[in-house]
Enzyme design. Sequence first.
Site, short mmCIF file in Angstrom:
data_model
loop_
_atom_site.label_atom_id
_atom_site.label_comp_id
_atom_site.label_asym_id
_atom_site.label_seq_id
_atom_site.Cartn_x
_atom_site.Cartn_y
_atom_site.Cartn_z
N HIS A 155 -33.66 34.57 15.59
CA HIS A 155 -34.11 35.16 17.46
C HIS A 155 -32.79 35.97 18.36
O HIS A 155 -33.16 35.91 19.25
CB HIS A 155 -34.59 33.98 18.45
CG HIS A 155 -35.16 33.26 17.59
ND1 HIS A 155 -36.98 32.87 17.77
CD2 HIS A 155 -35.32 32.04 16.40
CE1 HIS A 155 -37.35 32.91 16.99
NE2 HIS A 155 -35.63 31.36 16.27
N SER A 276 -21.91 62.87 22.17
CA SER A 276 -22.61 63.28 23.28
C SER A 276 -22.66 65.05 23.92
O SER A 276 -21.43 65.33 24.68
CB SER A 276 -22.66 62.20 24.94
OG SER A 276 -23.67 62.82 25.48
N LYS A 282 -19.10 59.62 24.32
CA LYS A 282 -20.21 58.66 23.61
C LYS A 282 -19.82 59.49 21.92
O LYS A 282 -19.40 60.12 21.80
CB LYS A 282 -21.31 59.11 24.10
CG LYS A 282 -21.47 58.85 25.41
CD LYS A 282 -22.36 57.06 25.36
CE LYS A 282 -23.07 57.39 24.00
NZ LYS A 282 -24.30 57.38 24.34
N GLU A 289 -29.57 55.75 12.89
CA GLU A 289 -30.59 55.63 13.64
C GLU A 289 -31.30 56.38 13.03
O GLU A 289 -33.17 55.96 13.55
CB GLU A 289 -30.30 56.27 15.36
CG GLU A 289 -29.77 55.03 16.11
CD GLU A 289 -28.58 56.27 17.54
OE1 GLU A 289 -29.59 55.85 18.11
OE2 GLU A 289 -28.21 56.37 16.76
N TYR A 316 -62.98 61.71 -10.28
CA TYR A 316 -62.25 62.63 -9.30
C TYR A 316 -62.42 63.08 -8.15
O TYR A 316 -63.96 63.32 -7.75
CB TYR A 316 -61.87 63.90 -10.31
CG TYR A 316 -60.29 64.76 -9.75
CD1 TYR A 316 -59.20 64.59 -9.07
CD2 TYR A 316 -61.55 65.63 -9.36
CE1 TYR A 316 -58.78 64.89 -8.53
CE2 TYR A 316 -60.16 66.29 -7.94
CZ TYR A 316 -59.16 66.34 -7.65
OH TYR A 316 -58.29 67.11 -7.01
N LYS A 324 -50.17 64.00 -2.76
CA LYS A 324 -49.19 64.43 -4.03
C LYS A 324 -48.10 64.69 -2.83
O LYS A 324 -46.46 63.95 -3.04
CB LYS A 324 -49.41 66.42 -4.60
CG LYS A 324 -49.55 64.72 -6.24
CD LYS A 324 -49.83 66.46 -7.03
CE LYS A 324 -51.04 67.11 -6.45
NZ LYS A 324 -51.85 66.21 -6.67
N1 ARG Z 1 -55.30 70.28 -7.32
C1 ARG Z 1 -55.92 69.52 -8.09
C2 ARG Z 1 -55.51 68.17 -7.51
O1 ARG Z 1 -53.58 67.92 -7.26
C3 ARG Z 1 -56.26 68.88 -9.63
C4 ARG Z 1 -57.45 68.60 -9.87
C5 ARG Z 1 -58.24 69.30 -9.56
N2 ARG Z 1 -59.28 69.84 -10.04
C6 ARG Z 1 -60.11 69.65 -10.01
N3 ARG Z 1 -61.25 69.37 -10.17
N4 ARG Z 1 -60.52 70.70 -8.42
O2 ARG Z 1 -55.40 66.74 -7.35
#
Ligand code: ARG
Length: 456
Positions: A155, A276, A282, A289, A316, A324
């Site tokens: 604590h 600072s 400082k 940080e 998909y 990404k």
């Molecule tokens: N640029 C797309 C991604 O990163 C790749 C796959 C695209 N596939 C599609 N059918 N549009 O997910």
Amino acid sequence: MSLWNSRFKKSFDKGALKFSSSVVVDGKLYNEDIDGSKAHVKMLMKQKIVSANDGIAILKALEEIRKEIKSGKLKLDWQKEDIHSIIEERLVDKIGERGKRLHTARSRNDQVALDERLYIRKEVDSIIKLTKIFQRTLLKQAQQHKDTIISGYTHLQRAQPLLFAHHLIAYVSMLERDVDRLNDCKKRANNSPLGAAALAGTSLPIDRQYTAKLLDMNGVIINSIDAVSDRDVLIELISACATIMMHLSRFSEEIVLWSSQEFSFALIDDSFATGSSLMPQKKNPDIAELIRGKVGRVYGSLFAILTIMKSLPLAYNRDMQEDKVHLLEAVDTTKDCLNMATELLKKIRFDKKRFEKELDGNLLLATDLVDYLVGKQVPFRKAHQIIGEIVAVCVDQNKKLNELSIAQYKQFSTKFEEEIFTLLKSKTSVNNKLSQGSTSPVEVEKQILFWKKALK
Ligand code: ARG
């Protein structure tokens, strides 16, 4: 020209293209994409789906494209939609019709899933490497502070004396679980989605196992829908990164506290501190940080990817392209922070003498007195109560535990003898610990030896 426009009467809207292009992000995965393409074409050659001549031309051109991207000769143009399109288009530019065979029995859905897995496999190794370096730096500091006593807190209130080495090794041990998590994630990431052929598999006689073997992967993701649909391995990696960052953040917080005038325990090297623009005196712990602050990015990435995936129907969906940016952000930030934490810690000086004397007789030795009475056969709860009453007297009279007389102690229990005053030293408290993994010099030495071996 896109890879898919022949069924459309109009070309894709410029603004929509700009909105949907992923080149700025997935351009960073060009090496992985080319490695995957090479393995794929080798498999197509072995299966006689692509002739040896065409295959060899494709392989050669792919290596050239790798060099062109690396040297900057081939600009990654966002108008090409994604890295897969750029590479395939350049291939056809270079070798004409033969290049058009590369994408046989393959979808960009397979490609992107593979690229991410290859990237994760590589980055897991580099994050582990940086984690180990940080662990070794912690251990080195621990070895220099085998007899430095600090106050331990719960604590953030003084609890019991600790050896500073013990405290540092706690981080080493925490980070080792991070390494475990990363290795575990790699085990699952290192499987090939190639051959999913968008989602349903293919009527062409491909050999998925062979492609996986060429890529040095553990195996294939059998179900072709699963292979292109999930991003759970990204979630695992980012989550492991988030845990590392949480650990780094706690470490940074302690550096910030310890370098305050109130603690006066850590002295940050001038080369890792800032001043600072207004207050000349400082010296600020900005690097610690910032590490603490950058946790926000990685937690953000984790939450983002969980959210992106949460309601997507199989297989998909373009939403998944948004994964990404978070993957790269989490990986880059974690690596940067591990690196900075290591550099910062290497040069910090800790004041060995800061706590030892101050803690002699301090109320944080109360537990040692409880253990003393327990040793004299007083039941623990009773002993706790007696010492609590003595603490109350000290608080009232603004005294340390070693400033009461033995006569005063005896008023609370006849079991007290003069010898208690030897207990009221921080060093004795630490030395008297016996249990496995405790803060005693003997146990700490064992831990140091263990980690020295483990981190070789
Ligand atoms: N640029 C797309 C991604 O990163 C790749 C796959 C695209 N596939 C599609 N059918 N549009 O997910």
